[in-house]
Write a protein that holds these residues in place. Structure first.
Motif, PDB file in Angstrom:
ATOM      1  N   GLY A 100       0.786  -1.169  -0.211  1.00  0.00           N
ATOM      2  CA  GLY A 100      -0.087   0.097   0.006  1.00  0.00           C
ATOM      3  C   GLY A 100       0.989   1.458   0.045  1.00  0.00           C
ATOM      4  N   CYS A 113       0.991   4.136  -2.826  1.00  0.00           N
ATOM      5  CA  CYS A 113       1.055   5.443  -2.568  1.00  0.00           C
ATOM      6  C   CYS A 113       2.046   6.394  -3.257  1.00  0.00           C
ATOM      7  CB  CYS A 113       0.766   5.743  -0.981  1.00  0.00           C
ATOM      8  SG  CYS A 113       0.382   7.307  -0.306  1.00  0.00           S
ATOM      9  N   CYS A 126       0.880   9.183   2.316  1.00  0.00           N
ATOM     10  CA  CYS A 126       2.074   8.137   2.180  1.00  0.00           C
ATOM     11  C   CYS A 126       2.940   8.079   3.277  1.00  0.00           C
ATOM     12  CB  CYS A 126       2.758   8.745   1.000  1.00  0.00           C
ATOM     13  SG  CYS A 126       1.872   8.430  -0.535  1.00  0.00           S
ATOM     14  N   ALA A 161       1.044   5.886   5.697  1.00  0.00           N
ATOM     15  CA  ALA A 161       0.728   4.608   5.317  1.00  0.00           C
ATOM     16  C   ALA A 161       2.080   3.887   5.533  1.00  0.00           C
ATOM     17  CB  ALA A 161       0.401   4.543   3.788  1.00  0.00           C
TER      18      ALA A 161
END
Length: 89
Positions: free
Chosen positions: A4, A8, A84, A87
């Motif tokens: 993920g 991103c 980002c 994440a």
């Protein structure tokens, strides 16, 4: 790096590349650089990149409208960069 977070980062890079390309087209069309005719629609590619922030540009003085609309995608880039970073952690 998780999948993920990697996705991103790629989305952020693509958004930055599109912003730089749209900004270059805006400057070339606005000032007629490289022998191009001046085009009032040269900033059209910046509009979708700056949504929803460019909807508030009309609150500023009118001479600043084109420049605020051109800079509004930077808010989206900042938000994407923050997401980002979040994440990655």
């Amino acid at each position: 790096m998780a999948l993920g977070a990697a996705i991103c980062v790629w989305v952020l890079r693509a958004f930055i590349a599109l912003y730089l390309l749209a900004g270059a087209l805006f400057l070339i069309g606005t000032f007629g650089l490289f022998g191009q005719p001046r085009d009032p629609l040269s900033g059209i590619f910046l509009i979708p990149l700056g949504l929803p922030w460019n909807q508030f540009v009309d609150l500023a003085p009118e001479p600043a409208w084109p420049w605020l609309a051109a800079l509004s995608p930077l808010l989206n880039i900042g938000l994407l960069a923050t997401l980002c970073r979040w994440a990655r952690n």
